[in-house]
Design a protein around this motif. Sequence first.
Motif, mmCIF file in Angstrom:
data_model
loop_
_atom_site.group_PDB
_atom_site.id
_atom_site.type_symbol
_atom_site.label_atom_id
_atom_site.label_comp_id
_atom_site.label_asym_id
_atom_site.label_seq_id
_atom_site.Cartn_x
_atom_site.Cartn_y
_atom_site.Cartn_z
ATOM 1 N N GLY A 76 -7.237 7.792 1.614
ATOM 2 C CA GLY A 76 -7.695 8.321 0.271
ATOM 3 C C GLY A 76 -6.356 8.786 -0.373
ATOM 4 N N TRP A 77 -5.077 8.369 0.223
ATOM 5 C CA TRP A 77 -3.885 8.754 -0.472
ATOM 6 C C TRP A 77 -3.866 7.931 -1.802
ATOM 7 N N ALA A 78 -3.339 8.609 -2.996
ATOM 8 C CA ALA A 78 -3.314 7.598 -4.244
ATOM 9 C C ALA A 78 -2.225 6.627 -4.145
ATOM 10 N N VAL A 79 -2.179 5.515 -3.512
ATOM 11 C CA VAL A 79 -1.281 4.535 -3.413
ATOM 12 C C VAL A 79 -1.249 3.675 -4.677
ATOM 13 N N PRO A 80 -0.183 3.681 -5.283
ATOM 14 C CA PRO A 80 0.052 2.712 -6.735
ATOM 15 C C PRO A 80 -0.573 1.463 -6.515
ATOM 16 N N ARG A 81 -1.085 0.651 -7.505
ATOM 17 C CA ARG A 81 -1.367 -0.492 -7.543
ATOM 18 C C ARG A 81 -0.586 -1.302 -8.945
ATOM 19 N N PRO A 82 0.256 -2.347 -8.573
ATOM 20 C CA PRO A 82 0.249 -2.799 -7.243
ATOM 21 C C PRO A 82 0.988 -2.118 -6.262
ATOM 22 N N ARG A 83 1.181 -2.145 -5.136
ATOM 23 C CA ARG A 83 1.712 -1.315 -4.122
ATOM 24 C C ARG A 83 3.243 -1.632 -4.356
ATOM 25 N N PRO A 84 3.770 -0.523 -4.186
ATOM 26 C CA PRO A 84 5.515 -0.502 -4.044
ATOM 27 C C PRO A 84 6.066 -1.369 -3.125
ATOM 28 N N PRO A 85 6.948 -2.130 -3.668
ATOM 29 C CA PRO A 85 7.593 -3.143 -2.620
ATOM 30 C C PRO A 85 8.138 -2.472 -1.537
ATOM 31 N N PHE A 86 8.697 -3.067 -0.572
ATOM 32 C CA PHE A 86 9.588 -2.640 0.420
ATOM 33 C C PHE A 86 10.977 -2.705 -0.208
ATOM 34 N N ALA A 87 11.861 -1.608 0.160
ATOM 35 C CA ALA A 87 13.303 -2.019 -0.183
ATOM 36 C C ALA A 87 14.022 -0.663 0.829
ATOM 37 N N HIS A 88 15.207 -0.944 1.100
ATOM 38 C CA HIS A 88 15.837 0.077 1.708
ATOM 39 C C HIS A 88 16.361 1.037 0.628
ATOM 40 N N GLY A 89 15.876 2.456 1.127
ATOM 41 C CA GLY A 89 16.107 3.515 0.098
ATOM 42 C C GLY A 89 15.160 3.613 -0.732
ATOM 43 N N GLU B 28 11.612 5.329 -2.299
ATOM 44 C CA GLU B 28 10.939 6.663 -2.042
ATOM 45 C C GLU B 28 9.939 6.738 -2.805
ATOM 46 N N VAL B 29 8.792 7.033 -2.146
ATOM 47 C CA VAL B 29 7.473 7.029 -2.610
ATOM 48 C C VAL B 29 6.789 8.240 -2.405
ATOM 49 N N THR B 30 6.300 8.975 -3.362
ATOM 50 C CA THR B 30 5.690 10.117 -3.048
ATOM 51 C C THR B 30 4.123 9.981 -3.440
ATOM 52 N N LEU B 31 3.360 10.348 -2.506
ATOM 53 C CA LEU B 31 1.955 10.022 -2.654
ATOM 54 C C LEU B 31 1.039 11.560 -2.595
ATOM 55 N N ARG B 32 -0.120 11.552 -3.201
ATOM 56 C CA ARG B 32 -0.809 12.909 -3.211
ATOM 57 C C ARG B 32 -2.427 12.244 -2.838
ATOM 58 N N ARG B 33 -3.129 13.088 -2.491
ATOM 59 C CA ARG B 33 -4.584 12.863 -2.121
ATOM 60 C C ARG B 33 -5.258 14.202 -2.628
ATOM 61 N N SER B 34 -6.420 13.870 -3.251
ATOM 62 C CA SER B 34 -7.324 14.726 -3.651
ATOM 63 C C SER B 34 -7.729 15.795 -2.573
ATOM 64 N N GLY B 35 -7.634 17.014 -2.902
ATOM 65 C CA GLY B 35 -7.740 18.032 -1.796
ATOM 66 C C GLY B 35 -6.750 18.313 -0.828
ATOM 67 N N ALA B 36 -5.573 17.578 -0.670
ATOM 68 C CA ALA B 36 -4.607 17.825 0.038
ATOM 69 C C ALA B 36 -3.661 18.748 -0.731
ATOM 70 N N PRO B 37 -2.966 19.829 -0.149
ATOM 71 C CA PRO B 37 -2.170 20.786 -0.709
ATOM 72 C C PRO B 37 -0.821 19.975 -0.922
ATOM 73 N N ASP B 38 -0.544 19.349 0.214
ATOM 74 C CA ASP B 38 1.008 18.768 0.118
ATOM 75 C C ASP B 38 1.142 17.317 -0.011
ATOM 76 N N ALA B 39 2.187 16.846 -0.601
ATOM 77 C CA ALA B 39 2.460 15.496 -1.003
ATOM 78 C C ALA B 39 2.933 14.680 0.239
ATOM 79 N N LEU B 40 2.871 13.609 0.378
ATOM 80 C CA LEU B 40 3.340 12.723 1.343
ATOM 81 C C LEU B 40 4.260 11.872 0.988
ATOM 82 N N THR B 41 5.698 11.795 1.446
ATOM 83 C CA THR B 41 6.689 10.803 0.847
ATOM 84 C C THR B 41 6.900 9.927 2.008
#
Length: 263
Positions: free
Chosen positions: A192-205, A207-220
């Motif tokens: 249920g994390w709000a992953v962007p579409r299209p999904r962020p491509p992998f690369a060294h360095g 940084e993607v910050t995600l949020r989820r409805s009802g979750a107080p903290d972000a996930l990076t």
Amino acid sequence: MTGRGSPHDAAPHDASSVARAAAACGDVAALDAAVTGCRACPRLVAWREDVAAHPRAAFRGQEYWGRPVPGFGDPAAGVLVVGLAPAAHGANRTGRMFTGDRSGDFLFAALHRVGLASQPTSVARDDGLELHGVRVTAPVRCAPPANAPTPAERRTCGPWLDRELALVAPRVVVVLGGFGWQAVLATLAEQGWAVPRPRPPFAHGTEVTLRRSGAPDALTLLGCFHVSQQNTFTGRLTPPMLDAVLRRAQAIARTGGDADPEE
């Protein structure tokens, strides 16, 4: 072939039983125990056990683990490091993620330099190493032939990572390599994390910050080149590069995602 009453009888043996077993785990210790009994992917089971039965000359006489490898480290870590899969003569031999091979040497030395590990080496499950504020894991728990799990094997193994992310609840996930990056994004989207579409491509360095409805903290999510010899021996990934990613992860874990990238 196993007989009636074998320990294999109750082990997860297909995708649906992996999902049920993972969901039933109430804490990280239970999850780690359940992971080690999994027999859901016939190709991986055959390979890991064949490798264990035919050790390299350098390790002859050692008893190989030869089973799925659980995550290792702080069960309430602010930082989760996600790789690819156990190495045939590394974690498949020692029973601890990133332990007993050159990739692990590179990773644990860095964890020690930034203060997340009690010592710079990880050679065996009983070597006294402790991790503080960090846990290491992988989206596939069995050593795969040619270090290449199939998409179906990743999907079958996915509930273990799903449950581990839910139980550990890290603030930061450091993802080593593109395979792990895609696996983590897929799992987080399912959670249920709000992953962007299209999904962020992998690369060294990255940084993607995600949020989820009802979750107080972000996930990076932080992308980092894998600590494979192919990257570290060629200089594609250097110790200062890895240290910088880990220090950034520490800063975000401390502040909940509000750290200045230049810190």
